[in-house]
Structures are given as C-alpha cells and as structure tokens.
Design a protein around this motif. Structure first.
Motif, PDB file in Angstrom:
ATOM      1  N   ASP A  51       0.847  -1.190   0.000  1.00 40.87           N
ATOM      2  CA  ASP A  51       0.000   0.000   0.000  1.00 40.87           C
ATOM      3  C   ASP A  51       0.887   1.246   0.000  1.00 40.87           C
ATOM      4  OD1 ASP A  51      -1.812   2.033   0.468  1.00 40.87           O
ATOM      5  OD2 ASP A  51      -2.987   0.875   1.914  1.00 40.87           O
ATOM      6  N   SER A  52       0.594   2.210  -0.847  1.00 39.99           N
ATOM      7  CA  SER A  52       1.403   3.428  -0.958  1.00 39.99           C
ATOM      8  C   SER A  52       1.364   4.271   0.312  1.00 39.99           C
ATOM      9  CB  SER A  52       0.934   4.268  -2.147  1.00 39.99           C
ATOM     10  OG  SER A  52      -0.419   4.663  -1.965  1.00 39.99           O
ATOM     11  N   THR A  53       0.376   4.016   1.169  1.00 41.24           N
ATOM     12  CA  THR A  53       0.254   4.794   2.407  1.00 41.24           C
ATOM     13  C   THR A  53       1.019   4.158   3.569  1.00 41.24           C
ATOM     14  OG1 THR A  53      -1.767   3.616   3.053  1.00 41.24           O
ATOM     15  CG2 THR A  53      -2.023   5.608   1.700  1.00 41.24           C
ATOM     16  N   TYR A  54       1.702   3.036   3.321  1.00 43.62           N
ATOM     17  CA  TYR A  54       2.354   2.300   4.410  1.00 43.62           C
ATOM     18  C   TYR A  54       3.388   3.166   5.134  1.00 43.62           C
ATOM     19  CZ  TYR A  54       4.890  -1.381   6.882  1.00 43.62           C
ATOM     20  OH  TYR A  54       5.484  -2.139   7.858  1.00 43.62           O
ATOM     21  N   LEU A  55       4.362   3.697   4.399  1.00 43.76           N
ATOM     22  CA  LEU A  55       5.409   4.495   5.034  1.00 43.76           C
ATOM     23  C   LEU A  55       4.880   5.815   5.601  1.00 43.76           C
ATOM     24  CD1 LEU A  55       8.524   3.841   2.775  1.00 43.76           C
ATOM     25  CD2 LEU A  55       8.189   3.153   5.137  1.00 43.76           C
TER      26      LEU A  55
END
Length: 660
Positions: A51-55
């Motif tokens: 998911d691109s929102t992980y970091l």
C-alpha cells in the motif's frame, strides 16, 4: 545456631534454583500469542507494505509517539516497520537514517527486545545490499543479554544472519562460531524451522571451502528437519541452498531436485517476488542445460522486471547466472556483462569474496565466447584470488610472508650495492668514523647513566605498586568482611528473631540477604562475564555507574570478540579502574569509552572532561595505584597504555596488537 544457618542457606539455594528455572522458562518457552496495538498490527502485516500509504502511516505514528515521549511504543513501530521492509527486500534510505538516529538517541531507553530486533533489521538491510562488513557491525551491536523469549529469539536470529555476514567476507571461523551459537539457541527454543536454516548455513560454509561431502551432510540435515515443519518458505530457502550446492558439485540429482522444488513452489499460496525470481531462475538454468532455449528465454523475459526492484544480492545472482548461462548456450556474449564488470569494484571494496568468485567465473566464460583469451585468463586469475581469500586465509598469510621475504632480499641487494660504494670511499668514511667515535662514546655513557636512573625509578615504582597492591588486597578483604558482618550477619540475626513472624517478613529478609550476596559477588567478579563477553559487561558497568553517580558516559564500541576471555577481563578491569578514578578525582561532567577493532590492533580509549593532572608527577609519587593498575594490566595482555592529561581533561589510550 548451625541448624538455623543451614536452613537459611538451603532456602537461599532453593530460591536461586527457582529463579534460574523461571529465567529458563522466560527464555526458552514461547509465551501466549503477543497482542499488538492497531498500529503495530498494521505495520507487521507484510501485505500492507504494498500500500502506498504504508510508510506515511508509519512516519505519522512515529513522530506522534516521539512528540509524546513514548519511546517504548516508538521502538515497537520502528521494529515492526523495519522487519516488514527487510522481509520485502525493499531498501529505503530515509527509513534507515531514521532508524539509526532513533537507536543513537534513545538506545538506553529502548526495551532489549526491540533494541536487538531493530539492529537485526539494520544488519539485514546491509547484508541484502552486499555491505557485509557493515552488516556484521550492526548485527553485533544488537547482541545483548536476553531477558525474555523474544529477545533470546532475536539474538539467535542475529547469530544466524552473522553466518552470512562473516561468510561473504571470508571470515569462515567467525561464521562457523555464529552458526553453532545460533543452532544451540534454536535448539533450546525448539525452533525446528531455524535449526534447519542454520544447518543449511553451515553447509554453505563448508561448500565455499570446497568440502562438498561435509556441506552435503549438513544440507541434508537441514532439509530433513524442515520437511517436518511444514514451513514452505523455509523449505524453499533450504532447497535453494541445496540447489546451489548441487550446481557447484555438478551433482547428478541437480535437475530432478530443481523440478521438485519448482513443484513445491507452484503449490505454495504465499508466493513472494524474491522466491519467484530465485526458483524460476534456477528452473530456467535447468532448461538451458537441457537445450530448451525457447522455453528458458520465455521464463527469463517474464521474471526480468522483478530484478529492477530487488535489492537481495543472492536472489539477483540466481537470475544473472541463469541469464548468462542462456547467452553462453545461445553462442552470444552476455547481455549483462556491463553489470558484472561494474559490480567488481564494489565487491572488492566490501570484500564480498563469494560474488567475486561467481562474477569472475561468468566474465571468464563470456570472454571465452568472445575469443578474448587474455581477458579470460585475467578473470580466471581474479577468481582464484577471490576463492583463496574466501576458503584459505592461511594462504593469504603465506603470500604476505613470501612478499616480505622478497622485500628482504631486495633490501639485501641494495645494501650490497651501498657497501660497494662505501668501499670506494673508505678513506672519507674512516676519517668520519674517527670523529664520531668520541661523540658515540659520550652518547653511550649518557644512555647508560639514563638507563640506570630509569631502572632505579622503575624498581621504586614496582615496589610501591606491590606495596599498594598488598594494601589494596587487605582493604578489599576488610571491606568484604565488613559487608558480610554488617549486612549478611546482621540480616541473618534479624531473620532468626523474625522466624516466628509473618512469612512475608521472612521472605523479605531472605530477599535482602540474596541481594546482599549478589552485590558482594558482583563487586568481586562479574558473574556472567565468560558467557556474555566484554561489550555487554561494559554496558552493564556503565549503566550501574550512571545510576549510582548521576554521571553521563557515552560509548563507541566496535568489537567482535577476537580476544580471549581472560584478556577481555583485563580490559574490563582497566575501564572499571579508569571510571572509578574519574568519578573520585576528576570533577568531570562526562566521560566517553571507545573500543575500535582494527586489522592488526585493538584501541581502547577512556576520555573525560575533568580538571586533569600532572601525569609524570602522579606516576612517580608512589600513590597513584589506580594508574599503575591500568598500566600493568595493559602490559599483561601485551598492550601499552598512554596517559595524557591537561586542564581540558584526561585521555587514557591502550594499544593492543592482535594476530592476523
């Protein structure tokens, strides 16, 4: 009275035994399933990493916890995010900087479970990127004394990872020691999965010494264990190592084993990019060897995009090996030759001998296809050098000895030439010698006078040191006797009078006696020194001194355990003595301890920002027992202590030569 004393001692032994059993349970038996909060649960799930929102999710939570000074919770999210990133082989420079900054600032506040785990993640990241010296350095920083199951598990895993950090830099003895240390820990925790993986790691050590029978023995041990665990991921890891061994041996079961591994992979529901690239690369390799070039090319083209985002060097090796095998079989130069040539300097810098062997072999084969026999010969020679560096460090020592002998012979020839020139000018030199004889005689006389004076001073210093040592021994005996009389004896008498009272009061008294005994024992000798080694003992000493004296001590410890336990104890005593002197006399606000392990020596430095003193005056005064203690202990281990002091502070430096 004797019966009461016997009963008290028996009670202490029972309590200590129960305490030991409880400690073993904490270390070896897995507790109930760990409950994580919603943030750590999200970060620990590898599926969320895509998911691109992980970091961004991690960074928001981390900075919130730091702002609220919730260091334990911050350590937890840093650990789980780092573990997920490491498992996905996705190097992230910003995350690495944040992690190193975090442990640098808050290391003393982080729970050991997360402290050791964070350094495991950092070390793995460096290993995945082929920086094996840095990998070993950070993994060693995470080696702490475990106090619970998860920390113990981390230390075992650290030892497993050190197998490959040391192996890739040719430190085979260190690699083997880490392997057996980790294996013992996994056995105590009944962790069959990692036992199997460790056996496979030991096989790799023997494999790169060309000891194929021993390598196959350990590989088979690991494979038999992992088949019983039903852990497909580790089964595939062990299988890939076994395929590499069979390939190196040109084993007749290589192709059937690749087929069986491919079948296991096809049925696996949790396929990862790393395993996909590894296993399909070997399958394509097999197809090339079977002259099924079209089918092999199709697979290689299909998996090539995975190499663009892959940081794990071993996995990339599998692909490039297969791709090069295809190019050679197709009768054309390797398309990846620029990649191989470009990586050679990096591998040399990192002392990555494993890949130097592999890449030079590939470049040699490519040069043969091109008809460039000179280059092929050079790559073959470079491969031999890398193989010698990896599997026979003694050979490197012999080469150095031969080189030294050559340089000596060269110097002897130069001396002979110079003597011939001197003979031609003998008249001039004779006159010069006559004029120098008088000066030389004066110098010798002065030297002998100074030597006699120095010997006299050294004798006086030695006598004073012996006298102070005896006095110090008596003082220590007096202190121990006082401790036993004032604390243990007093508490036993008090216990005698309270035996008829509440059992809780008796238990409290016994606890006090136990703590007093442990305190006296710890003051005499660090009990766990031989088991946990130098660095953890230094850290415990520093923590104890800081807590007792409200005194700040920083450290920079880069040491992997190359000295004997006896010599390590001498270093520990030197540091203990130096810190004691600083606190008693220096009026310092802070101190720093540095241990730097280099190729031919170990440097120990203790520095403070105190008021300083006249070193020469103190040493010759006959009262500086602590300084003489430091100097003598340094000599015992073959080192030399240098003490420099000024108004800005004092620096004690100990230079300890080591064998190659």
């Amino acid at each position: 009275m004797p019966r009461i004393l016997f009963a008290v001692i028996a009670s202490i032994i029972i309590l200590l035994s129960c305490s030991e059993n409880k400690t073993n349970d904490l270390l070896y038996q897995k507790p109930s399933e760990e409950v994580l909060d919603q943030y750590s649960t999200y970060l620990s799930d590898e599926r969320n990493f895509q998911d691109s929102t992980y970091l961004p999710f991690f960074y928001n939570r981390y900075y919130q916890l730091i702002t609220e000074n919730k260091i334990d919770s911050a350590a937890q999210v840093v650990f789980w995010a780092g573990k997920t990133i490491s498992r996905n082989y996705k190097y992230n420079a910003a995350f690495e900087r944040l992690t190193l900054d975090f442990v640098s600032k808050y290391g003393s506040q982080i729970p050991k479970r997360y402290y050791s785990g964070i350094y495991t993640n950092i070390g793995n990241t460096y290993c995945d990127n082929g920086k094996f010296d840095s990998c070993a350095y950070y993994l060693n920083k995470g080696l702490v004394e475990p106090e619970d199951y998860y920390t113990y598990q981390n230390i075992a895993t650290l030892n497993y990872n050190l197998i490959f950090a040391y192996l890739n830099t040719g430190k085979l003895e260190h690699s083997l020691k880490s392997a057996f240390d980790g294996l013992e820990m996994f056995e105590k925790q009944n962790d069959s999965t990692f036992q199997a993986a460790t056996y496979s790691g030991i096989a790799c050590i023997y494999r790169y010494q060309d000891d194929y029978p021993e390598a196959e023995k350990y590989e088979n041990k690991g494979f038999e264990i992992v088949k019983q665990t039903k852990d497909t991921n580790v089964l595939l890891v062990v299988s890939l190592n076994k395929i590499s061994l069979y390939s190196q041996m040109d084993h007749p079961n290589l192709y059937p084993f690749i087929d069986s591994t491919m079948n296991v992979y096809r049925q696996w529901s949790k396929k990862t990019e790393e395993k996909t690239l590894s296993i399909k690369s070997w399958y394509a390799f097999k197809l090339v060897r079977e002259n099924k070039l079209a089918e092999a090319k199709k697979i290689l083209d299909n998996i090539k995009p995975l190499t663009l985002s892959m940081s794990d060097y071993t996995t990339l090796d599998y692909y490039y090996n297969a791709a090069t095998e295809y190019d050679l079989k197709a009768g054309k130069p390797s398309e990846e030759v620029d990649f191989y040539i470009g990586k050679i300097p990096e591998f040399k810098e990192n002392e990555d001998y494993l890949r130097l062997v592999l890449f030079n072999q590939i470049l040699h084969d490519d040069a043969l296809v091109k008809g460039d026999y000179k280059a092929a010969r050079e790559y073959l020679a470079a491969q031999k050098i890398a193989q010698d560096s990896l599997s026979n460090r003694n050979l490197r020592i012999k080469v150095k000895e031969l080189d030294k002998k050559y340089q000596t012979e060269k110097k002897e020839q130069q001396i002979a030439l110079q003597e011939k020139e001197i003979t031609q000018k003998n008249t001039f030199i004779a006159l010069l010698i006559m004029s120098l004889v008088g000066i030389l005689a004066a110098i010798v006389a002065y030297y002998l006078w100074q030597r006699q004076k120095t010997l006299k001073q050294e004798k006086e210093v030695s006598m004073n040191f012996t006298k102070q040592l005896l006095e110090s021994t008596e003082e220590e005996r007096k202190r121990i006797a006082g401790d036993l009389h004032d604390s243990i004896s007093h508490e036993l008498l008090a216990l005698k009078t309270t035996l008829s009272q509440d059992i809780k009061v008796v238990s409290s008294k016994i606890d006090t006696i136990i703590n007093d005994i442990r305190g006296i024992s710890r003051n005499l000798h660090p009990v766990m020194f031989d088991k946990i080694g130098l660095i953890p003992n230094i850290e415990q000493l520093i923590e104890r001194i800081q807590n007792q004296n409200n005194f700040f001590i920083s450290t920079e410890l880069n040491y992997s355990g190359s000295l004997s336990s006896a010599n390590e104890l001498q270093i520990y005593r030197v540091i203990q003595e130096a810190l004691s002197n600083i606190i008693k006399y220096a009026n310092a606000h802070a101190a720093k301890i540095t241990i730097e392990e280099q190729a031919s020596r170990i440097l120990v430095e203790i520095k403070d920002n105190g008021k300083g003193f006249n070193v020469k005056e103190a040493i010759t005064s006959g009262k500086a027992f602590g300084l003489h203690n430091i100097i003598e202990r340094s000599r015992v281990i073959g080192g030399e202590a240098q003490i420099n002091s000024s108004a800005e502070g004092t620096v004690i430096t100990i230079n300890i030569p080591t064998k190659i």
